[in-house]
Scaffold this active site. Structure first.
Site, PDB file in Angstrom:
ATOM      1  N   HIS A 164     -83.818  51.199 -15.555  1.00  0.00           N
ATOM      2  CA  HIS A 164     -82.555  50.812 -14.618  1.00  0.00           C
ATOM      3  C   HIS A 164     -82.123  49.580 -14.873  1.00  0.00           C
ATOM      4  O   HIS A 164     -80.949  49.201 -14.262  1.00  0.00           O
ATOM      5  CB  HIS A 164     -82.919  51.245 -13.338  1.00  0.00           C
ATOM      6  CG  HIS A 164     -84.097  50.774 -12.675  1.00  0.00           C
ATOM      7  ND1 HIS A 164     -85.274  50.745 -13.045  1.00  0.00           N
ATOM      8  CD2 HIS A 164     -83.967  49.519 -11.734  1.00  0.00           C
ATOM      9  CE1 HIS A 164     -86.263  49.944 -12.300  1.00  0.00           C
ATOM     10  NE2 HIS A 164     -85.310  49.219 -11.462  1.00  0.00           N
ATOM     11  N   ASP A 213    -101.991  47.187  -3.838  1.00  0.00           N
ATOM     12  CA  ASP A 213    -100.840  46.729  -4.366  1.00  0.00           C
ATOM     13  C   ASP A 213    -100.267  45.711  -3.070  1.00  0.00           C
ATOM     14  O   ASP A 213     -99.555  46.499  -2.049  1.00  0.00           O
ATOM     15  CB  ASP A 213     -99.742  47.556  -4.720  1.00  0.00           C
ATOM     16  CG  ASP A 213     -98.521  46.916  -5.343  1.00  0.00           C
ATOM     17  OD1 ASP A 213     -98.302  45.757  -4.813  1.00  0.00           O
ATOM     18  OD2 ASP A 213     -97.682  47.631  -6.019  1.00  0.00           O
ATOM     19  N   LYS A 252     -92.735  38.109  -2.547  1.00  0.00           N
ATOM     20  CA  LYS A 252     -92.319  38.885  -1.374  1.00  0.00           C
ATOM     21  C   LYS A 252     -93.057  37.965  -0.130  1.00  0.00           C
ATOM     22  O   LYS A 252     -92.197  37.170   0.419  1.00  0.00           O
ATOM     23  CB  LYS A 252     -92.591  40.405  -1.349  1.00  0.00           C
ATOM     24  CG  LYS A 252     -91.808  41.113  -2.468  1.00  0.00           C
ATOM     25  CD  LYS A 252     -92.388  41.155  -3.785  1.00  0.00           C
ATOM     26  CE  LYS A 252     -91.670  42.188  -4.475  1.00  0.00           C
ATOM     27  NZ  LYS A 252     -91.868  41.774  -6.078  1.00  0.00           N
ATOM     28  N   PHE A 292     -94.971  51.760  -7.602  1.00  0.00           N
ATOM     29  CA  PHE A 292     -93.539  50.897  -7.562  1.00  0.00           C
ATOM     30  C   PHE A 292     -93.256  51.131  -9.192  1.00  0.00           C
ATOM     31  O   PHE A 292     -94.054  51.683  -9.731  1.00  0.00           O
ATOM     32  CB  PHE A 292     -93.722  49.454  -7.165  1.00  0.00           C
ATOM     33  CG  PHE A 292     -92.266  48.784  -7.251  1.00  0.00           C
ATOM     34  CD1 PHE A 292     -91.385  49.405  -6.416  1.00  0.00           C
ATOM     35  CD2 PHE A 292     -92.066  47.836  -8.002  1.00  0.00           C
ATOM     36  CE1 PHE A 292     -90.075  48.639  -6.796  1.00  0.00           C
ATOM     37  CE2 PHE A 292     -90.701  47.379  -8.273  1.00  0.00           C
ATOM     38  CZ  PHE A 292     -89.831  47.776  -7.480  1.00  0.00           C
ATOM     39  N   ASP A 293     -91.944  50.870  -9.297  1.00  0.00           N
ATOM     40  CA  ASP A 293     -91.735  51.196 -10.891  1.00  0.00           C
ATOM     41  C   ASP A 293     -92.456  50.364 -11.848  1.00  0.00           C
ATOM     42  O   ASP A 293     -92.735  50.825 -13.003  1.00  0.00           O
ATOM     43  CB  ASP A 293     -90.214  51.130 -11.010  1.00  0.00           C
ATOM     44  CG  ASP A 293     -89.520  49.678 -10.738  1.00  0.00           C
ATOM     45  OD1 ASP A 293     -90.319  48.700  -9.966  1.00  0.00           O
ATOM     46  OD2 ASP A 293     -88.541  49.418 -11.099  1.00  0.00           O
ATOM     47  N   TYR A 344    -103.143  20.515 -17.184  1.00  0.00           N
ATOM     48  CA  TYR A 344    -103.161  22.112 -17.966  1.00  0.00           C
ATOM     49  C   TYR A 344    -104.365  22.773 -17.339  1.00  0.00           C
ATOM     50  O   TYR A 344    -104.560  23.856 -17.078  1.00  0.00           O
ATOM     51  CB  TYR A 344    -103.478  21.779 -19.411  1.00  0.00           C
ATOM     52  CG  TYR A 344    -103.366  23.096 -20.139  1.00  0.00           C
ATOM     53  CD1 TYR A 344    -102.300  23.555 -20.823  1.00  0.00           C
ATOM     54  CD2 TYR A 344    -104.479  23.688 -20.324  1.00  0.00           C
ATOM     55  CE1 TYR A 344    -102.244  24.667 -21.381  1.00  0.00           C
ATOM     56  CE2 TYR A 344    -104.678  24.858 -20.952  1.00  0.00           C
ATOM     57  CZ  TYR A 344    -103.401  25.382 -21.623  1.00  0.00           C
ATOM     58  OH  TYR A 344    -103.337  26.534 -22.243  1.00  0.00           O
ATOM     59  N   ALA A 362     -97.905  43.240  -2.318  1.00  0.00           N
ATOM     60  CA  ALA A 362     -96.731  42.557  -2.292  1.00  0.00           C
ATOM     61  C   ALA A 362     -96.258  42.455  -0.849  1.00  0.00           C
ATOM     62  O   ALA A 362     -95.863  41.240  -0.568  1.00  0.00           O
ATOM     63  CB  ALA A 362     -95.715  43.518  -2.927  1.00  0.00           C
TER      64      ALA A 362
HETATM   65  N1  F0G Z   1     -95.607  46.104  -6.489  1.00  0.00           N
HETATM   66  C1  F0G Z   1     -94.529  46.301  -5.541  1.00  0.00           C
HETATM   67  C2  F0G Z   1     -94.734  47.182  -4.148  1.00  0.00           C
HETATM   68  C3  F0G Z   1     -93.422  45.640  -5.711  1.00  0.00           C
HETATM   69  O1  F0G Z   1     -92.340  45.887  -4.781  1.00  0.00           O
HETATM   70  C4  F0G Z   1     -92.914  44.802  -7.021  1.00  0.00           C
HETATM   71  C5  F0G Z   1     -91.840  44.227  -7.211  1.00  0.00           C
HETATM   72  C6  F0G Z   1     -94.021  44.764  -7.901  1.00  0.00           C
HETATM   73  C7  F0G Z   1     -95.467  45.385  -7.549  1.00  0.00           C
HETATM   74  C8  F0G Z   1     -93.990  43.792  -9.046  1.00  0.00           C
HETATM   75  O2  F0G Z   1     -93.756  42.583  -8.890  1.00  0.00           O
HETATM   76  O3  F0G Z   1     -91.633  41.734  -9.450  1.00  0.00           O
HETATM   77  O4  F0G Z   1     -93.310  40.210  -9.168  1.00  0.00           O
HETATM   78  O5  F0G Z   1     -93.294  41.462 -10.843  1.00  0.00           O
HETATM   79  N2  F0G Z   1     -90.732  44.623  -6.404  1.00  0.00           N
HETATM   80  C9  F0G Z   1     -89.383  44.094  -6.328  1.00  0.00           C
HETATM   81  C10 F0G Z   1     -88.392  44.736  -5.869  1.00  0.00           C
HETATM   82  C11 F0G Z   1     -88.944  43.845  -7.971  1.00  0.00           C
HETATM   83  O6  F0G Z   1     -87.395  44.709  -5.745  1.00  0.00           O
HETATM   84  O7  F0G Z   1     -88.837  45.756  -4.853  1.00  0.00           O
HETATM   85  P1  F0G Z   1     -92.909  41.503  -9.636  1.00  0.00           P
END
Ligand code: F0G
Length: 474
Positions: free
Chosen positions: A465, A230, A273, A140-141, A88, A232
């Site tokens: 979506h 960000d 990613k 991103f969304d 833990y 990713a």
């Molecule tokens: N930032 C970016 C640029 C992303 O592309 C994503 C996720 C996230 C943050 C959030 O990360 O999914 O680990 O919580 N993108 C995926 C996509 C879902 O399909 O582009 P997460």
């Protein structure tokens, strides 16, 4: 003869612009892909209310929905999983991960979390209070979602070139520096954070140059606004910098990564990613100890104790290795060339795409391919649905359908860019799969004018979506 008759499976595009770079690995474990008929796919789509997230994956032939968590882990990662320390507190994997983050990014502090949006959930309320603003090259969304949930407004300031999808520009992911300066000159007091998304996913997986990042960093410092990366797709972004920014052509990927991250105060990362794990996320903090303390305080109730942060001990082990595999120049060379092969193939048959190709995906310009469908009938979603019906290939909308309704007016917003996104999972599909995707598009192109739009009949207020229900417009 129709174009697609020429593109039989196995047809090779190497005579075109792009060369397929051979996989720098061999395959040890496989998963079967199911074949479906058109009638079955029509039924599945109806059952799924025309939402591709509601399909069972077994009904999909080639899954291009996302590159997130869908990569194939290496034998080294799987071996490390077996050694996962599931304590833990104080698990060995935490310290390995800390060492990797310090080494690759040159950041003093890190906090594991279960995925990228968890990093956003933990970090953003520290910077953003109701009424404040977050400025970004593009949110991103989920990022936009967490800015909104913190009561703040998300403003995108991507450069002009990003909108000219057919025209080459090396760094279409860049922040528009003039718009950034204008915004700050008028309303700096409201701005709680500046976020640079590397690569810029929503603009088409397009890279940000080091020069642009440097300029944004200087502006952020001038106004004393924290700069967050960000991260990713940080490794793909570094590869593009090496290829396209002459100053860095001889620098190693790791050196470029360090140069980028020294310009920011902290990062959020979806490790699903470029770090090639099925689940995981990170917050990195360059040197601000006070910020790290605040992050830890938020993490414990939201994600779990700080040394596991919502992950199993074995996940931490796989992530510590994946961070290095993601910056391997041989892997990146193959990876970026694979995406380019798909993009050049589509371009060759006349499919409009965001050009040059992105790092993780090809973004088809649905506004241009289906000009007869207005944004409020979701051309990019209509194209994604047609691709599934045609071939069983799953993709997704990154356009007006992905945008939630305007929180103030309740109206449908028009996306700056209307894309159907074809994401390539890492180390998963081969050249023949890519040829099949090109073939499916050749068929779609022939009947593009007959493709109809959709309307939404049910939707959630945030990130709709994923769960919305749709109906075809008769
Ligand atoms: N930032 C970016 C640029 C992303 O592309 C994503 C996720 C996230 C943050 C959030 O990360 O999914 O680990 O919580 N993108 C995926 C996509 C879902 O399909 O582009 P997460």
């Amino acid at each position: 003869m129709k174009t697609y008759d020429l593109i039989q499976p196995g047809f090779c595009y190497t005579q075109g612009m792009a060369n397929y770079v051979k996989e720098p690995f061999r395959i040890k474990m496989v998963e079967p892909l199911m074949a479906t008929t058109r009638e079955e796919r029509e039924r599945y789509l109806k059952e799924a209310h025309y939402n591709l997230f509601a399909l069972r994956s077994e009904w999909v032939s080639i899954d291009l929905l996302t590159d997130s968590g869908t990569g194939a882990m290496s034998s080294a990662q799987w071996a490390a999983m077996m050694q996962g320390d599931e304590s833990y507190a104080g698990a060995a994997g935490y310290y390995k991960l800390e060492e990797a983050v310090q080494d690759i990014f040159n950041y003093q502090y890190m906090q594991p979390v279960h995925q990228g949006r968890a990093a956003e959930k933990v970090l953003f309320p520290i910077f953003l209070k109701p009424g404040m603003v977050s400025l970004s090259n593009m949110h991103f969304d989920t990022t936009r979602g967490h800015v909104t949930l913190a009561g703040a407004e998300a403003v995108d300031l991507v450069c002009e070139e990003a909108r000219m999808t057919g025209t080459y520009a090396p760094f279409k992911g860049n922040m528009d520096l003039e718009r950034l300066k204008d915004y700050l000159a008028k309303a700096a007091a409201k701005v709680g954070v500046i976020i640079m998304t590397l690569t810029n996913n929503s603009a088409g997986g397009q890279p940000v140059s080091l020069a642009n990042l440097k300029a944004v960093s200087e502006i952020a410092k001038e106004y004393k606004i924290p700069l967050v990366i960000d991260a990713a797709r940080f490794a793909e972004n570094a590869y593009f910098i090496k290829q396209r920014e002459p100053e860095y052509k001889d620098a190693s990927i790791k050196k470029i990564v360090r140069a980028c991250f020294q310009l920011a105060d902290c990062f959020t990362m979806s490790a699903k990613k470029d770090a090639i794990v099925n689940m995981g996320g990170l917050i990195g903090i360059r040197e601000d100890r006070e910020l790290f303390e605040k992050v830890k305080i938020n993490t414990v109730p939201m994600e779990g104790f700080i040394t596991y942060g919502g992950l199993a001990g074995r996940d931490l082990e796989a992530l510590a290795i994946g961070l290095y595999e993601g910056i391997d120049p041989n892997f990146l060379h193959y990876r970026i060339a694979q995406v380019e092969y798909l993009g050049e193939g589509l371009k060759e048959i006349g499919i409009p795409i965001q050009y040059p190709c992105g790092g993780h995906a090809i973004f088809v310009d649905a506004r241009e391919l289906l000009p007869h469908i207005p944004y409020y009938e979701f051309p990019a979603q209509a194209l994604a649905l047609e691709l599934y019906l045609e071939s069983g290939i799953r993709s997704c909308d990154v356009g007006s359908y992905m945008l939630d309704l305007d929180p103030e007016t309740g109206e449908q917003l028009e996306a700056e860019m209307e894309f159907t996104r074809l994401c390539l999972p890492r180390r998963v599909y081969t050249q023949a799969h890519l040829d099949e995707i090109i073939r499916a598009f050749a068929k779609i192109k022939e009947k593009a004018e007959q493709i109809k739009g959709y309307k939404i009949i049910e939707q959630a207020p945030v990130l709709r979506h994923f769960t919305a229900k749709l109906e075809p417009i008769k």
